[in-house]
Enzyme design. Structure first.
Site, short mmCIF file in Angstrom:
data_model
loop_
_atom_site.label_atom_id
_atom_site.label_comp_id
_atom_site.label_asym_id
_atom_site.label_seq_id
_atom_site.Cartn_x
_atom_site.Cartn_y
_atom_site.Cartn_z
N ASN A 67 0.81 -1.22 0.00
CA ASN A 67 0.00 0.00 0.00
C ASN A 67 0.84 1.28 0.00
OD1 ASN A 67 0.47 -0.98 2.82
ND2 ASN A 67 -0.44 1.00 3.35
N HIS A 68 2.15 1.16 0.26
CA HIS A 68 3.03 2.34 0.21
C HIS A 68 3.81 2.40 -1.11
CE1 HIS A 68 2.29 3.71 4.26
NE2 HIS A 68 2.50 2.49 4.73
#
Length: 264
Positions: A67-68
């Site tokens: 998600n980063h």
């Protein structure tokens, strides 16, 4: 086939641990393929081309994200041109990069797939449907497949393990930065671990300086998180796969701590 998977590498402390310990891990396990999660490698937020190339130079064959993925904007300049880096496959169509690939090392080939969970994370496409479609396509030519399921909820990860049992060789969770103690080879031959853990400071909170995080919890005010520079810990897993069937025959958690590790 021998596969070494390294959990989420967090900032400079995590990179230092990987650099120091990878030679010993190679010596002990003699892996054919090494995969690492690099979504927190650049100061805890994303990855840069320079850091990715460091990992490749040290012997990593493939890098998974999460998600980063987009936190470091430099990634848009190289992700389409670097086939050894994959981001979650269930991102929307047209997203830069790729969600799966095949990496090669020491005469072996391993297909790797990156998926992101939907529970307690931003809205995204169904990882079960997308993952099944990709793995079934890959199985036409590749028996040995690793799935990095980057997800928050343990229930969602365990469900993915059973869902992929007999389809993928390894299903390993990332994202929580805390290694789970449920390593198992499932009935269909899939090696499963809910979370591989992280590579980073063991003196902070999930690799970040603890004071800022405690401040946020106790005040509910905004706080800037910074990578902690304390002594490191290194988590991951090692698996052996039957190349003829793709089934796992051995699974072992890896848990090392600076100044305390023993590599027999």
């Amino acid at each position: 086939m021998k596969v070494l998977f390294i959990g989420d590498i967090v900032g400079n402390t995590g990179r230092k641990a990987l650099r120091e310990m990878l030679p010993s891990l190679k010596s002990k396990y003699q892996p054919h393929i090494i995969i690492a999660n690099g979504e927190n490698a650049a100061a805890g937020r994303g990855i840069t081309a320079a850091i990715a190339n460091e990992f490749f130079n040290w012997g990593v064959h493939g890098i998974t994200m999460g998600n980063h993925t987009w936190d470091n904007k430099d990634i848009f300049e190289f992700i389409d041109d670097e086939p050894r880096i994959i981001r979650p496959a269930n991102f929307p169509p047209g997203t830069p990069g790729r969600g799966y690939t095949v990496v090669k090392g020491n005469g072996k080939q391993l297909a790797i797939v990156n998926l992101q969970g939907r529970t307690f994370l931003p809205a995204i496409d169904d990882p079960f449907r997308v993952g099944e479609e990709i793995v079934e396509e890959l199985r036409r030519e590749h028996k040995c497949i690793l799935v990095d399921f980057h997800a928050e909820a343990t229930s969602e990860k365990i469900a993915m393990g059973y869902f992929m049992d007999g389809l993928a060789s390894i299903v390993v969770g990332t994202h929580t930065h805390v290694q789970s103690n449920d390593d198992v080879i499932l009935p269909g031959g899939t090696a499963y671990l809910t979370d591989a853990g992280m590579v980073g400071s063991r003196e902070g909170i999930l690799g970040m300086e603890k004071d800022a995080i405690i401040y946020k919890f106790t005040t509910q005010l905004p706080s800037r998180f910074v990578v902690d520079e304390g002594k490191w810990q290194l988590h991951g897993l090692f698996a052996e796969l039957d190349e003829g069937t793709g089934r796992a025959t051995r699974l072992e958690k890896i848990r090392l701590r600076e100044d305390e590790w023993v590599m027999s």
